[in-house]
Design a protein around this motif. Structure first.
Motif, PDB file in Angstrom:
ATOM      1  N   UNK A  90       0.839  -1.212   0.000  1.00 45.96           N
ATOM      2  CA  UNK A  90       0.000   0.000   0.000  1.00 45.96           C
ATOM      3  C   UNK A  90       0.870   1.256   0.000  1.00 45.96           C
ATOM      4  N   UNK A  91       0.820   1.996  -1.076  1.00 48.87           N
ATOM      5  CA  UNK A  91       1.751   3.110  -1.284  1.00 48.87           C
ATOM      6  C   UNK A  91       1.643   4.151  -0.180  1.00 48.87           C
ATOM      7  N   UNK A  92       0.434   4.570   0.130  1.00 49.05           N
ATOM      8  CA  UNK A  92       0.266   5.684   1.058  1.00 49.05           C
ATOM      9  C   UNK A  92       0.380   5.255   2.515  1.00 49.05           C
ATOM     10  N   UNK A  93       0.611   3.959   2.751  1.00 47.27           N
ATOM     11  CA  UNK A  93       0.936   3.515   4.101  1.00 47.27           C
ATOM     12  C   UNK A  93       2.399   3.748   4.408  1.00 47.27           C
ATOM     13  N   UNK A 149      -4.307  15.002   9.344  1.00 53.16           N
ATOM     14  CA  UNK A 149      -4.072  15.785  10.562  1.00 53.16           C
ATOM     15  C   UNK A 149      -2.781  15.405  11.268  1.00 53.16           C
ATOM     16  N   UNK A 150      -2.123  14.347  10.828  1.00 60.18           N
ATOM     17  CA  UNK A 150      -0.925  13.870  11.521  1.00 60.18           C
ATOM     18  C   UNK A 150       0.201  14.903  11.382  1.00 60.18           C
ATOM     19  N   UNK A 151       0.726  15.444  12.504  1.00 61.71           N
ATOM     20  CA  UNK A 151       1.717  16.530  12.400  1.00 61.71           C
ATOM     21  C   UNK A 151       3.102  16.075  11.954  1.00 61.71           C
ATOM     22  N   UNK A 152       3.447  14.793  12.155  1.00 57.47           N
ATOM     23  CA  UNK A 152       4.804  14.351  11.829  1.00 57.47           C
ATOM     24  C   UNK A 152       5.183  14.540  10.374  1.00 57.47           C
ATOM     25  N   UNK A 153       4.432  13.941   9.422  1.00 64.64           N
ATOM     26  CA  UNK A 153       4.771  14.153   8.014  1.00 64.64           C
ATOM     27  C   UNK A 153       4.703  15.624   7.593  1.00 64.64           C
ATOM     28  N   UNK A 154       3.747  16.372   8.158  1.00 61.77           N
ATOM     29  CA  UNK A 154       3.662  17.800   7.823  1.00 61.77           C
ATOM     30  C   UNK A 154       4.927  18.537   8.259  1.00 61.77           C
ATOM     31  N   UNK A 181       5.226  21.773  17.135  1.00 63.60           N
ATOM     32  CA  UNK A 181       4.689  22.051  18.465  1.00 63.60           C
ATOM     33  C   UNK A 181       3.469  21.191  18.785  1.00 63.60           C
ATOM     34  N   UNK A 182       2.834  20.606  17.757  1.00 63.21           N
ATOM     35  CA  UNK A 182       1.665  19.763  17.983  1.00 63.21           C
ATOM     36  C   UNK A 182       2.032  18.345  18.410  1.00 63.21           C
ATOM     37  N   UNK A 183       3.319  18.015  18.341  1.00 59.65           N
ATOM     38  CA  UNK A 183       3.742  16.678  18.741  1.00 59.65           C
ATOM     39  C   UNK A 183       4.267  15.876  17.562  1.00 59.65           C
ATOM     40  N   UNK A 184       4.520  14.607  17.822  1.00 62.68           N
ATOM     41  CA  UNK A 184       5.134  13.743  16.812  1.00 62.68           C
ATOM     42  C   UNK A 184       4.112  13.047  15.936  1.00 62.68           C
ATOM     43  N   UNK A 185       2.869  12.936  16.373  1.00 63.05           N
ATOM     44  CA  UNK A 185       1.870  12.230  15.598  1.00 63.05           C
ATOM     45  C   UNK A 185       2.080  10.730  15.656  1.00 63.05           C
ATOM     46  N   UNK A 186       1.401  10.016  14.767  1.00 65.28           N
ATOM     47  CA  UNK A 186       1.435   8.556  14.791  1.00 65.28           C
ATOM     48  C   UNK A 186       2.256   7.955  13.653  1.00 65.28           C
ATOM     49  N   UNK A 187       2.220   8.568  12.469  1.00 63.76           N
ATOM     50  CA  UNK A 187       2.796   7.911  11.299  1.00 63.76           C
ATOM     51  C   UNK A 187       4.322   7.958  11.283  1.00 63.76           C
ATOM     52  N   UNK A 220      10.343   7.545  13.119  1.00 65.70           N
ATOM     53  CA  UNK A 220      11.171   7.718  11.924  1.00 65.70           C
ATOM     54  C   UNK A 220      12.402   8.549  12.286  1.00 65.70           C
ATOM     55  N   UNK A 221      13.603   8.003  12.138  1.00 68.63           N
ATOM     56  CA  UNK A 221      14.800   8.763  12.523  1.00 68.63           C
ATOM     57  C   UNK A 221      14.872  10.137  11.867  1.00 68.63           C
ATOM     58  N   UNK A 222      14.465  10.225  10.606  1.00 67.79           N
ATOM     59  CA  UNK A 222      14.590  11.503   9.910  1.00 67.79           C
ATOM     60  C   UNK A 222      13.666  12.565  10.480  1.00 67.79           C
ATOM     61  N   UNK A 223      12.535  12.179  11.054  1.00 69.30           N
ATOM     62  CA  UNK A 223      11.686  13.175  11.710  1.00 69.30           C
ATOM     63  C   UNK A 223      12.452  13.838  12.847  1.00 69.30           C
ATOM     64  N   UNK A 224      13.158  13.061  13.626  1.00 66.66           N
ATOM     65  CA  UNK A 224      13.897  13.625  14.757  1.00 66.66           C
ATOM     66  C   UNK A 224      15.109  14.424  14.273  1.00 66.66           C
ATOM     67  N   UNK A 225      15.685  14.032  13.146  1.00 69.44           N
ATOM     68  CA  UNK A 225      16.755  14.843  12.561  1.00 69.44           C
ATOM     69  C   UNK A 225      16.209  16.206  12.134  1.00 69.44           C
ATOM     70  N   UNK A 226      15.037  16.195  11.485  1.00 70.85           N
ATOM     71  CA  UNK A 226      14.407  17.460  11.076  1.00 70.85           C
ATOM     72  C   UNK A 226      14.049  18.282  12.301  1.00 70.85           C
ATOM     73  N   UNK A 227      13.543  17.644  13.358  1.00 67.38           N
ATOM     74  CA  UNK A 227      13.267  18.350  14.611  1.00 67.38           C
ATOM     75  C   UNK A 227      14.533  19.036  15.113  1.00 67.38           C
ATOM     76  N   UNK A 228      15.640  18.300  15.114  1.00 69.61           N
ATOM     77  CA  UNK A 228      16.894  18.876  15.583  1.00 69.61           C
ATOM     78  C   UNK A 228      17.293  20.090  14.780  1.00 69.61           C
ATOM     79  N   UNK A 229      17.160  20.005  13.455  1.00 73.69           N
ATOM     80  CA  UNK A 229      17.524  21.136  12.598  1.00 73.69           C
ATOM     81  C   UNK A 229      16.644  22.348  12.868  1.00 73.69           C
ATOM     82  N   UNK A 230      15.318  22.114  12.983  1.00 74.81           N
ATOM     83  CA  UNK A 230      14.400  23.226  13.242  1.00 74.81           C
ATOM     84  C   UNK A 230      14.677  23.871  14.605  1.00 74.81           C
ATOM     85  N   UNK A 231      14.907  23.051  15.600  1.00 76.19           N
ATOM     86  CA  UNK A 231      15.159  23.580  16.944  1.00 76.19           C
ATOM     87  C   UNK A 231      16.507  24.282  17.015  1.00 76.19           C
TER      88      UNK A 231
END
Length: 599
Positions: free
Chosen positions: A268-271, A430-435, A453-459, A463-474
């Motif tokens: 499933x592609x969008x999963x 509505x999931x904030x992580x991919x956004x 600021x809304x949190x990590x979401x579920x999807x 994902x390591x790259x989400x936390x890398x992006x968090x680090x860069x933004x912060x």
């Protein structure tokens, strides 16, 4: 670095063995399906990545890059072809003339079949880069033009990295993952999209069919031919196989960190991928917009109830045949009649053409009237058919300047199949992580921080790259303790995430833990000795430790790995601070040699 040679040789050997096994498997496809294989070999998919063809660059005129003084040309042919860069010398405000320049890089392989446009990969400093030039047009009208990325960002020269992710829709055998991401691996050979890209579990299919043809009984527990199961896929599952490469969107976030390129067919592609498209579709279209536009069509939306004829990609296209074959072209253009004017009196019918056959223009057909041929906003001089099928399409257009994405403001929505339940689509949207990741990737950092600021979401929360992006933004926001925690979380999830280690080390130095930062980069460089960014950041950490000699040595190593005018200027300033006039002169001259625009 010499100790790395045995490891690289082993990797190259395994890569070659994998390539040989893949070739043997595909050869069996040709043995059993000779006509389809021969036809498929002429498609754009099969030729999407390949060595240069003899004579394809002959007679192409140079191209000037507006506003920069650089101009580019092709030189040579076949394996010896290169892209040449020259600079038109100008007088600087200082009164000094710019240094003359003639630089070049060899072409490693071609990207694209060349039916509409064809790009090229350059090999430079052991890495792959996008060539500043591509070739557009047909036959005698073929000519060189600036590649899209260079037209959008003039002056980037040979610095646009070509990574396995970039190649993911041009081959199902991309280079293995490495760091730097665009490192050119030994033993890897470019090849286009094979049967295995669209047909899942191809090796199992070959095994099962071989036993059947030999008259052997199925093995205990052996499943039936997996390719037969594909005939029972839902419309969405069939569409996802095409959408893996024909649904580009404005931003695309992979949710499976282990995968390079599209997911295996049947997944499933969008999963495993979040695709963001413009919230409101406009009249300008992108080069890879086919699926996104098709699902807007009434033909797609209202045919879902047709038992056997619900509109999907294969309703019109035979993926085993080139759309430029006259017979296939005629097949594509007659496909509308299967629903709108079926021969069988009892067939399910869509609305018929308002014009009687006798009144229809002889030079036009359903496609010509309802799928306008129009220019695209992200590739120069190319026209495609807009796949949003409409009764009265908009007027064709040709954007005057190239751009990407469609909605530069980031006014996006998360793509969802119209066939899916609305509640499921809304929950994903509505999931904030991919956004957070998509907006940061698109340069919309303030909005990305709002989603963060809304949190990590579920999807994407793991994902390591989400936390890398968090680090860069912060880090950019000045919250260094939180940035450190984010990078550390990324590395806890994936110790091999070199980008996070590279960013974390200077933060540790700023927090008074320079020794820990150096240890982190020492380990990274042991694993990835060609990572120039790691040497650059280790230079900063070493300076914090008072090791000026080590700092200078790391900067010079980074310079050898990837020569850069800005780094040469940094070395000149470093030498000036220490009163080393000879090194100031040396590095200043090197900076001007690398970039003749410098005064």
């Amino acid at each position: 670095m010499f100790a790395l040679a045995p490891l690289l040789a082993l990797v190259a050997t395994r890569q070659a063995e994998a390539g040989a096994a893949r070739a043997a498997l595909l050869a069996q496809c040709a043995d059993c399906h000779p006509a389809q294989s021969a036809s498929y070999a002429q498609t754009g998919m099969a030729r999407a990545l390949e060595p240069l063809r003899a004579g394809e660059l002959a007679g192409l005129a140079p191209v000037t890059e507006p506003g920069t003084g650089f101009f580019y040309s092709f030189e040579g042919d076949g394996a010896g072809a290169r892209v040449i860069e020259r600079y038109a010398a100008e007088e600087h405000s200082s009164g000094a003339s710019a240094a003359p320049l003639r630089d070049s890089a060899p072409i490693a392989f071609a990207i694209g079949a060349g039916a509409l446009d064809r790009s090229y990969a350059l090999l430079r400093a052991g890495r792959y880069w996008f060539a500043p030039l591509e070739v557009v047009g047909h036959g005698a009208e073929r000519h060189a033009a600036l590649a899209p990325g260079h037209a959008m960002q003039p002056g980037t020269r040979f610095t646009q990295a070509l990574t396995p992710e970039c190649l993911g829709c041009h081959t199902d055998a991309p280079p293995p993952g490495a760091w730097p991401l665009n490192l050119a691996p030994r033993g890897w050979e470019p090849s286009g999209i094979s049967c295995a890209a669209c047909h899942a579990r191809l090796a199992e299919h070959v095994r099962v069919r071989s036993r059947e043809l030999a008259g052997a009984a199925p093995l205990p527990g052996e499943e039936r031919d997996p390719l037969l199961a594909e005939r029972e896929w839902s419309r969405v599952a069939r569409m996802e196989r095409c959408a893996a490469c024909h649904l580009q969107g404005d931003a695309r976030i992979e949710l499976d960190p282990r995968r390079v390129g599209p997911p295996p067919p049947g997944t499933p592609l969008l999963a495993t991928r979040a695709v963001f498209v413009a919230r409101e579709p406009g009249d300008e279209v992108g080069f890879v917009s086919q699926v996104e536009r098709l699902v807007l069509s009434r033909c797609y939306l209202e045919s879902a109830a047709f038992p056997d004829d619900a509109l999907a990609c294969e309703s019109c296209h035979d993926p085993h045949r080139s759309v430029f074959e006259p017979a296939e072209r005629q097949h594509v253009r007659a496909a509308c009649l299967a629903c709108h004017e079926p021969v069988s009196a009892g067939a399910r019918r869509a609305s018929e053409c308002a014009l009687p056959r006798a009144e229809r223009p002889p030079a036009r057909d359903c496609v010509a009237c309802h799928m306008r041929a129009t220019g695209v906003f992200d590739v120069a001089e190319v026209e495609i058919h807009d796949h949003w099928i409409r009764r009265a399409p908009a007027t064709p257009n040709r954007p005057k300047t190239l751009r990407f994405p469609e909605s530069a403001s980031g006014d996006w929505r998360l793509f969802a199949w119209p066939d899916e339940a609305a509640a499921t689509s809304a929950e994903l949207a509505r999931d904030p992580g991919p956004w957070t990741m998509a907006l940061a990737h698109g340069g919309h950092r303030e909005r990305a921080r709002e989603f963060l600021a809304q949190g990590l979401g579920a999807r994407a929360r793991d994902l390591p790259m989400l936390h890398h992006v968090r680090g860069s933004l912060l880090e950019q926001a000045g919250d260094l303790p939180a940035a450190r925690q984010a990078y550390e979380r990324a590395l806890a999830l994936d110790p091999e995430l070199a980008a996070s280690a590279t960013n974390l080390a200077p933060l540790l130095a700023r927090a008074g833990e320079a020794a820990a930062g150096k240890d982190l980069l020492d380990d990274l460089i042991r694993r990835h000795p060609l990572a120039d960014s790691a040497y650059r950041n280790r230079a900063v950490v070493r300076l914090a430790l008072g090791d000026e000699a080590g700092c200078r040595a790391d900067l010079e190593t980074a310079m050898k790995l990837l020569p850069d005018a800005g780094l040469a200027q940094a070395l000149a300033r470093f030498a000036e601070q220490r009163g080393d006039a000879a090194s100031v002169l040396r590095w200043s001259e090197e900076a001007r040699r690398l970039d003749p625009r410098l005064p």
